[in-house]
Design an enzyme around this catalytic site. Structure first.
Site, PDB file in Angstrom:
ATOM      1  N   LYS A  20     -14.467 -15.484   4.289  1.00 55.11           N
ATOM      2  CA  LYS A  20     -15.284 -15.589   3.057  1.00 55.11           C
ATOM      3  C   LYS A  20     -14.701 -16.649   2.118  1.00 55.11           C
ATOM      4  O   LYS A  20     -15.419 -17.533   1.639  1.00 55.11           O
ATOM      5  CB  LYS A  20     -15.324 -14.229   2.323  1.00 55.11           C
ATOM      6  CG  LYS A  20     -15.816 -13.083   3.174  1.00 55.11           C
ATOM      7  CD  LYS A  20     -15.863 -11.767   2.406  1.00 55.11           C
ATOM      8  CE  LYS A  20     -14.515 -11.234   1.956  1.00 55.11           C
ATOM      9  NZ  LYS A  20     -13.583 -10.827   3.036  1.00 55.11           N
ATOM     10  N   ARG A  96     -19.062  -4.338  -2.876  1.00 56.66           N
ATOM     11  CA  ARG A  96     -18.282  -3.733  -1.807  1.00 56.66           C
ATOM     12  C   ARG A  96     -18.630  -2.266  -1.613  1.00 56.66           C
ATOM     13  O   ARG A  96     -18.105  -1.619  -0.707  1.00 56.66           O
ATOM     14  CB  ARG A  96     -16.808  -3.805  -2.192  1.00 56.66           C
ATOM     15  CG  ARG A  96     -16.015  -4.832  -1.461  1.00 56.66           C
ATOM     16  CD  ARG A  96     -14.616  -4.782  -2.039  1.00 56.66           C
ATOM     17  NE  ARG A  96     -13.628  -5.276  -1.134  1.00 56.66           N
ATOM     18  CZ  ARG A  96     -13.192  -6.531  -1.120  1.00 56.66           C
ATOM     19  NH1 ARG A  96     -13.676  -7.424  -1.932  1.00 56.66           N
ATOM     20  NH2 ARG A  96     -12.265  -6.882  -0.266  1.00 56.66           N
ATOM     21  N   ARG A 135      -1.906 -16.262   6.969  1.00 52.42           N
ATOM     22  CA  ARG A 135      -2.564 -16.931   5.836  1.00 52.42           C
ATOM     23  C   ARG A 135      -1.573 -17.338   4.748  1.00 52.42           C
ATOM     24  O   ARG A 135      -0.666 -16.591   4.409  1.00 52.42           O
ATOM     25  CB  ARG A 135      -3.625 -16.013   5.221  1.00 52.42           C
ATOM     26  CG  ARG A 135      -4.168 -16.599   3.907  1.00 52.42           C
ATOM     27  CD  ARG A 135      -5.428 -15.962   3.466  1.00 52.42           C
ATOM     28  NE  ARG A 135      -5.302 -14.527   3.282  1.00 52.42           N
ATOM     29  CZ  ARG A 135      -6.330 -13.753   2.960  1.00 52.42           C
ATOM     30  NH1 ARG A 135      -7.524 -14.279   2.825  1.00 52.42           N
ATOM     31  NH2 ARG A 135      -6.159 -12.459   2.818  1.00 52.42           N
ATOM     32  N   ARG A 168       0.026 -13.603   0.314  1.00 54.08           N
ATOM     33  CA  ARG A 168      -0.413 -12.495  -0.538  1.00 54.08           C
ATOM     34  C   ARG A 168       0.366 -11.235  -0.190  1.00 54.08           C
ATOM     35  O   ARG A 168       0.554 -10.943   0.988  1.00 54.08           O
ATOM     36  CB  ARG A 168      -1.915 -12.249  -0.338  1.00 54.08           C
ATOM     37  CG  ARG A 168      -2.773 -13.035  -1.302  1.00 54.08           C
ATOM     38  CD  ARG A 168      -4.237 -13.018  -0.943  1.00 54.08           C
ATOM     39  NE  ARG A 168      -4.840 -11.714  -0.683  1.00 54.08           N
ATOM     40  CZ  ARG A 168      -6.125 -11.530  -0.420  1.00 54.08           C
ATOM     41  NH1 ARG A 168      -6.946 -12.579  -0.401  1.00 54.08           N
ATOM     42  NH2 ARG A 168      -6.599 -10.339  -0.186  1.00 54.08           N
ATOM     43  N   ARG A 179      -7.050  -1.742   4.485  1.00 51.19           N
ATOM     44  CA  ARG A 179      -8.184  -2.549   3.985  1.00 51.19           C
ATOM     45  C   ARG A 179      -9.347  -2.526   4.983  1.00 51.19           C
ATOM     46  O   ARG A 179     -10.517  -2.505   4.586  1.00 51.19           O
ATOM     47  CB  ARG A 179      -7.737  -3.995   3.732  1.00 51.19           C
ATOM     48  CG  ARG A 179      -6.869  -4.136   2.482  1.00 51.19           C
ATOM     49  CD  ARG A 179      -6.000  -5.382   2.510  1.00 51.19           C
ATOM     50  NE  ARG A 179      -6.735  -6.633   2.443  1.00 51.19           N
ATOM     51  CZ  ARG A 179      -6.218  -7.818   2.765  1.00 51.19           C
ATOM     52  NH1 ARG A 179      -4.974  -7.922   3.189  1.00 51.19           N
ATOM     53  NH2 ARG A 179      -6.957  -8.904   2.658  1.00 51.19           N
TER      54      ARG A 179
END
Ligand code: AP5
Length: 227
Positions: A20, A96, A135, A168, A179
């Site tokens: 996203k 969400r 990431r 992160r 998650r």
């Protein structure tokens, strides 16, 4: 870029790591719309150490969701006050939950605006582990890289600013597992909500970023933009 007269109001839905945040800035640039990423907004509050940020950090690190009222308030404020949203928006990470989707509907109804499309980035959970653990992000801009799949020109350095990249805190296997559960249980029903409204398009997000982008563009062209 499209002519400013052509508006776009779209939602990107997908599990953590689906892409996203990789695709949304391109949509923003090509269509001259605002990119509203609720995760980035919360991380901004965390960086500023506001009371909301302190509360959100605990929830985010546990892989759970911040309350609907807070998130709806953030989006409402942006739609009303962010001039970059004049031509439309791409929502990334919102809605969400079903209550968030319902409240977005009533906000848009009040503004006499309609969604053009809802694009779901579809990918198997097991492919997301390497994406998330590799990431790297540039906190100030929200730009994301990947150690193997999308490496920066200089290791751990943002291409545009030369500033350091970070990982992160919620990008570890334990939090990712939570998650993903949150995504399937709470956001899964949001997909059905938009499917019933005839707004949904699914895209295979396991392909390369450029192929995913081509398919997103096709989805937008297929859904007639409404001004
Ligand atoms: P948020 O920031 O929205 O996180 P998320 O949904 O978990 O999504 P990610 O940012 O992890 O993934 P992405 O899809 O953007 O992936 P990316 O493009 O970077 O939310 C964080 C938290 O805030 C939530 O857990 C929640 O607690 C809270 N929150 C936020 N919104 C909320 C709301 N509305 N209500 C309540 N709580 C809320 O890609 C991942 C990696 O893969 C990158 O390294 C990238 O380079 C790489 N990559 C991307 N595409 C490809 C590809 N096609 N091939 C190979 N690699 C790729």
């Amino acid at each position: 870029p499209k002519t400013p007269a052509q508006q776009l109001r779209t939602i990107l839905i997908g599990p953590p790591g689906a892409g996203k945040g990789t695709q949304a800035p391109r949509i923003r640039d090509e269509y001259c719309v605002c990119h509203l990423a609720t995760g980035d907004m919360l991380r901004e509050q965390i960086a500023k150490k506001t009371p909301l940020g302190t509360m959100a950090k605990k929830i985010i690190d546990a892989g759970e969701l911040v309350s609907d009222d807070i998130m709806v308030g953030m989006i409402k404020d942006q739609l009303e006050n962010n001039k970059a949203c004049k031509n439309g928006f791409v929502l990334d990470g919102f809605p969400r939950t079903i209550p968030q989707a319902e409240k977005l509907d009533s906000m848009l109804e009040t503004r006499k605006e309609k969604l053009d499309s809802v694009v779901q980035l579809q990918i198997d959970d097991q492919l997301l582990i390497s994406r998330i653990t590799g990431r790297l992000i540039h906190p100030a801009s929200g730009r994301s890289y990947h150690r193997q799949f999308q490496p920066p020109k200089t290791p751990m350095t943002d291409d545009a600013t030369g500033e350091p990249l970070v990982q992160r805190p919620d990008d570890n296997v334990d939090t990712l597992t939570k998650r993903l559960v949150t995504y399937h249980t709470q956001t899964g029903p949001v997909v059905d909500y938009y499917r019933k409204k005839g707004l949904w398009t699914g895209i295979d997000a396991a392909q390369s970023p450029s192929v995913v982008w081509d398919n997103i563009s096709k989805a937008f062209k297929a859904s007639t933009p409404k001004s």
